[in-house]
Design a protein around this motif. Sequence first.
Motif, PDB file in Angstrom:
ATOM      1  N   MET A   1       0.811  -1.154  -0.001  1.00 19.63           N
ATOM      2  CA  MET A   1       0.169   0.014   0.158  1.00 19.63           C
ATOM      3  C   MET A   1       0.820   1.267   0.030  1.00 19.63           C
ATOM      4  SD  MET A   1      -2.878   1.084   2.803  1.00 19.63           S
ATOM      5  CE  MET A   1      -1.693   1.723   4.143  1.00 19.63           C
ATOM      6  N   THR A   2       0.338   2.076  -0.715  1.00 17.04           N
ATOM      7  CA  THR A   2       1.127   3.395  -0.827  1.00 17.04           C
ATOM      8  C   THR A   2       1.123   4.140   0.608  1.00 17.04           C
ATOM      9  OG1 THR A   2       1.497   5.597  -1.886  1.00 17.04           O
ATOM     10  CG2 THR A   2      -0.808   4.852  -1.436  1.00 17.04           C
ATOM     11  N   GLN A   3       2.368   4.802   0.794  1.00 13.33           N
ATOM     12  CA  GLN A   3       2.355   5.843   1.856  1.00 13.33           C
ATOM     13  C   GLN A   3       2.452   7.265   1.465  1.00 13.33           C
ATOM     14  OE1 GLN A   3       2.933   4.345   5.117  1.00 13.33           O
ATOM     15  NE2 GLN A   3       2.210   2.489   3.964  1.00 13.33           N
ATOM     16  N   ASP A   4       1.907   7.632   0.420  1.00 18.23           N
ATOM     17  CA  ASP A   4       1.804   8.953  -0.029  1.00 18.23           C
ATOM     18  C   ASP A   4       0.638   9.379   1.031  1.00 18.23           C
ATOM     19  OD1 ASP A   4       3.735   8.639  -2.153  1.00 18.23           O
ATOM     20  OD2 ASP A   4       2.173   8.435  -3.539  1.00 18.23           O
ATOM     21  N   PRO A   5       0.975  10.856   1.317  1.00 18.08           N
ATOM     22  CA  PRO A   5      -0.256  11.338   2.130  1.00 18.08           C
ATOM     23  C   PRO A   5      -1.660  11.274   1.574  1.00 18.08           C
ATOM     24  CG  PRO A   5       1.659  12.810   2.071  1.00 18.08           C
ATOM     25  CD  PRO A   5       1.891  11.662   0.960  1.00 18.08           C
ATOM     26  N   CYS A   6      -2.627  11.145   2.206  1.00 19.62           N
ATOM     27  CA  CYS A   6      -3.919  11.035   1.942  1.00 19.62           C
ATOM     28  C   CYS A   6      -4.657  12.571   1.951  1.00 19.62           C
ATOM     29  CB  CYS A   6      -4.845  10.012   2.564  1.00 19.62           C
ATOM     30  SG  CYS A   6      -6.424   9.818   2.036  1.00 19.62           S
ATOM     31  N   ILE A   7      -4.983  13.054   0.839  1.00 21.24           N
ATOM     32  CA  ILE A   7      -5.943  14.318   0.729  1.00 21.24           C
ATOM     33  C   ILE A   7      -7.192  13.957   1.258  1.00 21.24           C
ATOM     34  CG2 ILE A   7      -6.541  16.165  -0.517  1.00 21.24           C
ATOM     35  CD1 ILE A   7      -4.173  15.894  -2.264  1.00 21.24           C
ATOM     36  N   ILE A   8      -7.642  14.662   2.170  1.00 28.12           N
ATOM     37  CA  ILE A   8      -9.086  14.514   2.548  1.00 28.12           C
ATOM     38  C   ILE A   8      -9.970  15.854   2.197  1.00 28.12           C
ATOM     39  CG2 ILE A   8     -10.831  14.224   4.447  1.00 28.12           C
ATOM     40  CD1 ILE A   8      -8.666  12.993   6.154  1.00 28.12           C
ATOM     41  N   CYS A   9     -11.002  15.504   1.274  1.00 23.61           N
ATOM     42  CA  CYS A   9     -11.895  16.437   0.920  1.00 23.61           C
ATOM     43  C   CYS A   9     -13.274  16.366   1.708  1.00 23.61           C
ATOM     44  CB  CYS A   9     -12.386  16.238  -0.570  1.00 23.61           C
ATOM     45  SG  CYS A   9     -13.502  17.617  -1.217  1.00 23.61           S
ATOM     46  N   VAL A  10     -13.831  17.509   2.316  1.00 24.28           N
ATOM     47  CA  VAL A  10     -14.852  17.548   2.862  1.00 24.28           C
ATOM     48  C   VAL A  10     -15.869  18.215   2.221  1.00 24.28           C
ATOM     49  CG1 VAL A  10     -14.357  19.606   4.282  1.00 24.28           C
ATOM     50  CG2 VAL A  10     -16.356  18.245   5.122  1.00 24.28           C
ATOM     51  N   ALA A  11     -17.035  17.607   1.567  1.00 25.42           N
ATOM     52  CA  ALA A  11     -18.467  18.187   1.139  1.00 25.42           C
ATOM     53  C   ALA A  11     -19.198  18.666   2.060  1.00 25.42           C
ATOM     54  CB  ALA A  11     -18.870  17.023   0.190  1.00 25.42           C
ATOM     55  N   ILE A  12     -19.452  19.880   2.448  1.00 22.55           N
ATOM     56  CA  ILE A  12     -20.019  20.230   3.724  1.00 22.55           C
ATOM     57  C   ILE A  12     -21.150  20.388   3.736  1.00 22.55           C
ATOM     58  CG2 ILE A  12     -17.957  21.409   4.603  1.00 22.55           C
ATOM     59  CD1 ILE A  12     -18.690  24.093   3.442  1.00 22.55           C
ATOM     60  N   THR A  13     -21.993  20.794   2.358  1.00 21.77           N
ATOM     61  CA  THR A  13     -23.358  20.932   2.476  1.00 21.77           C
ATOM     62  C   THR A  13     -24.276  20.203   1.381  1.00 21.77           C
ATOM     63  OG1 THR A  13     -22.893  23.034   3.528  1.00 21.77           O
ATOM     64  CG2 THR A  13     -25.182  22.907   2.468  1.00 21.77           C
ATOM     65  N   GLY A  14     -23.664  20.458   0.238  1.00 25.74           N
ATOM     66  CA  GLY A  14     -24.426  19.900  -1.069  1.00 25.74           C
ATOM     67  C   GLY A  14     -25.606  20.595  -1.315  1.00 25.74           C
ATOM     68  N   SER A  15     -26.694  19.937  -2.242  1.00 29.13           N
ATOM     69  CA  SER A  15     -27.949  20.705  -2.586  1.00 29.13           C
ATOM     70  C   SER A  15     -29.002  19.850  -1.805  1.00 29.13           C
ATOM     71  CB  SER A  15     -28.038  20.700  -4.052  1.00 29.13           C
ATOM     72  OG  SER A  15     -26.891  21.276  -4.592  1.00 29.13           O
ATOM     73  N   VAL A  16     -28.745  18.891  -1.190  1.00 25.68           N
ATOM     74  CA  VAL A  16     -30.066  17.768  -0.964  1.00 25.68           C
ATOM     75  C   VAL A  16     -30.362  17.824   0.980  1.00 25.68           C
ATOM     76  CG1 VAL A  16     -30.806  15.460  -1.146  1.00 25.68           C
ATOM     77  CG2 VAL A  16     -29.832  16.557  -3.033  1.00 25.68           C
ATOM     78  N   PRO A  17     -29.419  17.527   1.303  1.00 27.46           N
ATOM     79  CA  PRO A  17     -29.649  17.314   2.913  1.00 27.46           C
ATOM     80  C   PRO A  17     -30.201  18.550   3.483  1.00 27.46           C
ATOM     81  CG  PRO A  17     -27.400  16.661   2.422  1.00 27.46           C
ATOM     82  CD  PRO A  17     -27.876  17.280   1.100  1.00 27.46           C
TER      83      PRO A  17
END
Length: 280
Positions: A1-17
């Motif tokens: 498994m890669t040890q490259d850093p993992c970028i985390i994207c947070v989808a905060i709101t959207g259009s539906v919830p």
Amino acid sequence: MTQDPCIICVAITGSVPKKADNPAVPITIAEQIESTHAAFEAGATIAHCHVRGEDGAPSSDPDRFERLMEGLCNHCPGMIVQLSTGGRSGAGKTRGGMLPLRPDMASLSVGSNNFPTRVYENPPDLVDWLAAEMKTYDVRPEIECFDLSHIFQAARMVRDGRLPANVHVQFVMGVKNAMPVDRAAFDFMRETRARLLPEATWCAAGIGPGQITINEWCVETGGHCRTGLEDNIRLDRDTLAPSNAALVKRVVDLCDRAGRPVATWQQARECLALPLREVA
């Protein structure tokens, strides 16, 4: 498994919830800034952003996007701001009305597909216009791939110069009537991306209960991760997620267990070929 850093994207709101679905869903600009700040501190380095109107309905209002961007730049210094050009919040060229604000990134769907109750329409002329606007304003596209054909279309657009070679590709899995959360399909999409778009970085998003599964697969296979209340409002069948930050923390824990580092905002910008911002 890669040890490259993992970028985390947070989808905060959207259009539906809605808050009726989960009170933690941030609707107002102030709520979105506060929720994103907590997610940033928890480890997220990309904020995928939608805006809502006064009534909570989806909007493409550039003024609202501008206020949100300003707040995120002030309260989450260095975080990558990615604005949505998705079709739930507007029609035609209104979907790209915020691109002159020059966010770091913007989402781009290059083809149509079915959604739970409607067709998500992305006609070729609109796709070309959005891609051209992103090029004009130096906005890096994130290609939202709801279907295998979308990877092929993105590759055609790279070959003929409509898109840069180093796009960011996101596989979206778990939308009802579209691509399911399926490991063989996930692996084939990864392999197809590597073959057709070798310079592109990639991540994946799982909708609803598929979110944690897709997060696990991404951490395992070297991809980056998307999480957040736009895609999933629960920690499990019986527990609402208390915040965007809680969903980010869940991905951080996955990375920790796998021995994979979580990307800092500086590492995320370097990986995505985005300029470093001056941080006070």
